[in-house]
Each structure stands twice: as C-alpha cells, then as structure tokens.
Motif scaffolding. Structure first.
Motif, PDB file in Angstrom:
ATOM      1  N   GLU A  85      21.918 -19.046  -7.181  1.00  0.00           N
ATOM      2  CA  GLU A  85      22.746 -18.276  -8.486  1.00  0.00           C
ATOM      3  C   GLU A  85      22.605 -19.370  -9.689  1.00  0.00           C
ATOM      4  O   GLU A  85      23.168 -20.515  -9.568  1.00  0.00           O
ATOM      5  CB  GLU A  85      23.996 -18.216  -8.009  1.00  0.00           C
ATOM      6  N   SER A 105      23.054 -15.303 -13.847  1.00  0.00           N
ATOM      7  CA  SER A 105      23.639 -14.255 -13.457  1.00  0.00           C
ATOM      8  C   SER A 105      25.210 -14.457 -13.977  1.00  0.00           C
ATOM      9  O   SER A 105      25.843 -13.577 -13.828  1.00  0.00           O
ATOM     10  CB  SER A 105      23.721 -14.664 -11.821  1.00  0.00           C
ATOM     11  N   VAL A 130      26.266  -8.542 -16.667  1.00  0.00           N
ATOM     12  CA  VAL A 130      26.422  -9.982 -16.326  1.00  0.00           C
ATOM     13  C   VAL A 130      27.737 -10.270 -16.273  1.00  0.00           C
ATOM     14  O   VAL A 130      28.596  -9.745 -16.919  1.00  0.00           O
ATOM     15  CB  VAL A 130      25.634 -10.709 -17.452  1.00  0.00           C
TER      16      VAL A 130
END
Length: 243
Positions: A85, A105, A130
């Motif tokens: 991530e 992200s 997002v």
C-alpha cells in the motif's frame, strides 16, 4: 561522468531494524493501554532504492510512504509484483495530481479545498476514489504545510461534498525537539482535535486515523494516540543520494 555506484542493500540489517521498530512500537502501545495492532508502521522511503523497499515488504511491512510524486511513480513498476500500500506523505502540487492518483492509495497531505477539488475532478474523470488525510500544522511552524488547527473544521466542511475522497483522519508533522516536553504537545493537539471534530460530527466516527511520529519520536506519538507512525532512517539508515 558515470554515476557513482550505489551501496549494496544490507537486507539482514533492514530486517533486524524492522523487528526492533515493531517491538518498540508494540511496547509503546502497551504502555499506553492500547493493543500493538492499533498502530501501523509506515515506512518512509524517500530516496531509498526499490531493492531496500522490497526487503521490507517481503518481511511483512507492506505500508510505504513517499514524499515526492516522482519517486512514488518511479518505483511503482519495481514493486508492482509485491502486494503493498503506497501513500503520498509529502506535499502534493496541483499539477501532479494526475500522476499521484495513479499509484497512491492514500494522500496524507490534503491541506486546502483547492487541492481537494482538483483531486475530486480527476477522480470523476477516471471514475476513481482515494483515501485522504487532512494535514494539520499543529506546531504552527511557518515552514510546514498543513491547515491551522482552527481551520480544520472548515476544511472538512469543504471536503464533505467531494464524494470521491474518503477522509480517514488527520496527519501532522511534529515539532522537532530534544525533550519529551517539547515533542509531545503537537501530537496531543492532533489527538484532541480529532476527538473534538468527531464529537462535533465534522469527522465520521470511523475517520479516526492519526498519522504522526517519525523515527526519532514515534514512541511519544504512540503514547499520544498515533494509529500510524512514519519511520524511515531508523529502518534504512541514512538516506542515500538520489539516483
């Protein structure tokens, strides 16, 4: 002139440092009456080579953060085969929003309605969403980005109609100091602000993320309620020169 050779990645040293940071974070959480799982470790990977980041991800630390959009996008291909991530933790210029949204992200540095609206428009164009954190300048240093604490509620009100942005909480960069008495207040202020905003329904009850604390003070940030700490040099050592 040829480029200077980059030092080899010391994988064993990185893994040992990661284990040490995780143990220290867990101990700090327990000392604060919290569970170790309440705190995530984000690896601040500014100027670090993809090879070093891969070691960390393989060792069970998949949350990384880049300060610059060009590094975020530049390392993406080399990390694409590893589940991870990626967050943008540095300032986002409006002309780089498109590039950032391809890889991030979460954008932790939203500090104005204008930037948020630019992100919204781009996400509408690509049918995306997002996560974001609102950056707050709790130390009130002129050199730092972030909305002033008293402006956070107004900014959140401006973000509320922007349905492509999922506000997850708040972020701050703490006051650099040498003593606990100097360091802790800016982290305490962010926790107190989050709690007040939730109480006023300016923040959703589950938007409780507090991203604060870095290599030199993350244990103090955890004591003040951090849910995410940003650790770089303690894991990787001094930053190498950019390639």
């Amino acid at each position: 002139m040829s480029e200077a050779p980059q030092p080899a990645v010391d994988a064993a040293h990185i893994r040992a440092n990661l284990d040490d940071v995780a143990a220290r974070a867990a101990a700090a959480a327990r000392a604060a009456g919290r569970e170790p799982g309440d705190v995530r470790i984000l690896l601040a990977t500014k100027t670090q080579p993809a090879e070093a980041i891969r070691v960390a991800i393989d060792h069970g630390f998949p949350l990384i953060g880049e300060n610059r959009v060009q590094e975020l996008t530049g390392k993406a291909e080399a990390l694409a085969d590893l589940p991870h991530e990626a967050h943008l933790i540095g300032p986002l210029q409006k002309n780089k929003v498109n590039h950032a949204l391809r890889e991030a992200s979460c954008i932790q540095s939203v500090d104005s309605a204008e930037l948020a609206e630019k992100i919204q428009r781009r996400l509408e164009a690509v049918d995306g969403r997002v996560d974001v954190l609102v950056q707050v300048n709790t130390s009130r240093e002129a050199s730092k980005s972030g909305v002033a604490p008293e402006g956070a509620q107004g900014l959140l009100a401006a973000l509320a109609p922007l349905d492509r942005l999922r506000v997850r909480g708040l972020m701050t960069i703490g006051l650099p100091g040498s003593t606990e008495a100097e360091i802790r207040p800016s982290y305490a202020r962010l926790r107190e602000l989050r709690d007040a905003l939730i109480a006023d329904s300016a923040l959703a009850a589950d938007a409780c993320e507090l991203s604060m604390g870095m290599s030199g003070d993350f244990e103090l940030a955890i004591a003040e309620g951090a849910t995410m700490v940003r650790v770089g040099s303690t894991v990787f050592g001094a930053r190498p020169a950019p390639r």
